[in-house]
Design an enzyme around this catalytic site. Structure first.
Site, PDB file in Angstrom:
ATOM      1  N   HIS A   1      70.373  38.846  17.655  1.00 39.83           N
ATOM      2  CA  HIS A   1      69.086  38.690  18.331  1.00 39.83           C
ATOM      3  C   HIS A   1      68.550  37.269  18.174  1.00 39.83           C
ATOM      4  O   HIS A   1      69.000  36.503  17.312  1.00 39.83           O
ATOM      5  CB  HIS A   1      68.055  39.679  17.766  1.00 39.83           C
ATOM      6  CG  HIS A   1      67.717  39.455  16.326  1.00 39.83           C
ATOM      7  ND1 HIS A   1      68.555  39.823  15.297  1.00 39.83           N
ATOM      8  CD2 HIS A   1      66.641  38.880  15.738  1.00 39.83           C
ATOM      9  CE1 HIS A   1      68.010  39.493  14.140  1.00 39.83           C
ATOM     10  NE2 HIS A   1      66.847  38.910  14.371  1.00 39.83           N
TER      11      HIS A   1
ATOM     12  N   ASP B   1      64.743  35.646  17.505  1.00 42.53           N
ATOM     13  CA  ASP B   1      63.473  36.180  17.000  1.00 42.53           C
ATOM     14  C   ASP B   1      62.391  36.219  18.076  1.00 42.53           C
ATOM     15  O   ASP B   1      62.219  35.261  18.835  1.00 42.53           O
ATOM     16  CB  ASP B   1      62.982  35.341  15.810  1.00 42.53           C
ATOM     17  CG  ASP B   1      63.912  35.468  14.615  1.00 42.53           C
ATOM     18  OD1 ASP B   1      64.468  36.570  14.401  1.00 42.53           O
ATOM     19  OD2 ASP B   1      64.102  34.459  13.905  1.00 42.53           O
TER      20      ASP B   1
HETATM   21  C1  SIN Z   1      68.508  37.385   7.332  1.00 42.11           C
HETATM   22  O1  SIN Z   1      67.896  38.140   6.561  1.00 42.11           O
HETATM   23  O2  SIN Z   1      69.544  36.801   6.999  1.00 42.11           O
HETATM   24  C2  SIN Z   1      67.989  37.161   8.728  1.00 42.11           C
HETATM   25  C3  SIN Z   1      66.682  37.807   8.969  1.00 42.11           C
HETATM   26  C4  SIN Z   1      66.275  37.688  10.429  1.00 42.11           C
HETATM   27  O3  SIN Z   1      66.811  38.419  11.263  1.00 42.11           O
HETATM   28  O4  SIN Z   1      65.416  36.869  10.730  1.00 42.11           O
END
Ligand code: SIN
Length: 297
Positions: free
Chosen positions: A122, A124
């Site tokens: 994804h 963000d």
């Molecule tokens: C992660 O925890 O490595 C990524 C978290 C996210 O999806 O922003």
């Protein structure tokens, strides 16, 4: 349209040129690529201190060039992380994810009682009308083994698409919506209220990066629901093919965290996936997200 069964595109990658192990043209920092087109480790910087204009310009250039940059041994406090992020723009307050030490800090805290669910490709907050420029993630406590994060270069993914697919998708728009992720845990009343507050957003399937001018494939598995004006079945088939481009290892970089590592990624040109292979170990990460601009084709 017949979609090709073989995913990795017909064109070679455009690797970032490297001399003696480092990307050329930086005076204040050193940039070591971890993969040919995406992911540079930045050396020679202390993120607890404010950036002067020249240092800021080099970090911003490295972010645009490498799409995700990594830093080691940065024991930043949440306030220092927020202060670093503020150099790059206004910060958002996420309406659904757990708050850390201040409203702009999201805390992802996992252990034997809470499994990681960020193991989906994804970008963000693509469900916002004005999604994110980038996110900055600080590793507070990492598992002994596992818990890596992967990023995919969505400009390389666009470039690698067969010409007939490019022609088919250029000019299309897709709807992005939080309902099938964050909405799943809500009561019908709460969901209706939040849907009113955050209605579905429509973005180009292929967006143009506002700073680099690159074209980028901008649809993702968890937030994109459908392509505007297309039959559902055709939209699902096309999106499934487009989502799969992020899965291609040649477009990816994978980062193994240590405590006080920090990653800063461009949400406009990348997607990411947090490997959830570490349960029941503890993994605690703090994220700050910078507001971007409305995506344009
Ligand atoms: C992660 O925890 O490595 C990524 C978290 C996210 O999806 O922003």
């Amino acid at each position: 349209m017949d979609l090709p069964s073989r995913h990795f595109g017909p064109r070679p990658l455009d690797p970032i040129p490297v001399e003696d192990g480092y990307v050329a043209g930086y005076q204040r920092i050193r940039v070591r690529m971890l993969s040919p087109t995406i992911g540079g480790e930045l050396e020679g910087i202390d993120l607890r201190k404010p950036l002067d204009p020249d240092l800021y310009a080099e970090v911003r250039r490295a972010l645009l060039q490498c799409k995700v940059v990594f830093f080691r041994d940065q024991p930043v406090s949440p306030e220092e992380q927020v202060a670093f992020a503020r150099h790059f723009g206004e910060l958002e307050v996420h309406p659904f994810l757990p708050e850390g030490e201040s409203p702009e800090v999201i805390r992802f805290a996992k252990d034997e009682t809470t499994k990681g669910v960020e193991n989906n490709w994804h970008s963000d907050v693509s469900w916002r009308e004005v999604p994110s420029l980038g996110s900055i993630l600080h590793a507070v406590e990492v598992p002994r083994v596992g818990g890596d994060t992967l990023w995919a270069d969505m400009a390389a993914a666009w470039k690698g698409l067969p010409d007939e697919v490019k022609r088919r998708i250029e000019g299309l728009e897709a709807v992005h919506d939080f309902t099938h992720t964050f909405g799943l845990a809500m009561s019908p009343e709460e969901l209706a209220k939040k849907q009113e507050e955050f209605p579905p957003a429509t973005h180009p399937v292929v967006r143009r990066h506002p700073e680099t001018g690159e074209q980028i494939l901008y649809v993702n598995t968890i937030f994109t629901s459908h392509i505007v004006g297309m039959e559902r079945e055709e939209s699902d088939r096309l999106l499934t093919f487009l989502y799969a481009q992020a899965h291609i290892p040649e477009y990816q970089v994978r980062f193994g965290w240590k405590n006080d590592s920090l990653a800063f990624w461009d949400n406009r040109s990348t997607q990411h996936y947090a490997s959830s292979d570490y349960w029941p170990q503890e993994r605690v990460m703090d994220r700050v997200t910078i507001i971007g601009e409305r995506p344009a084709a």
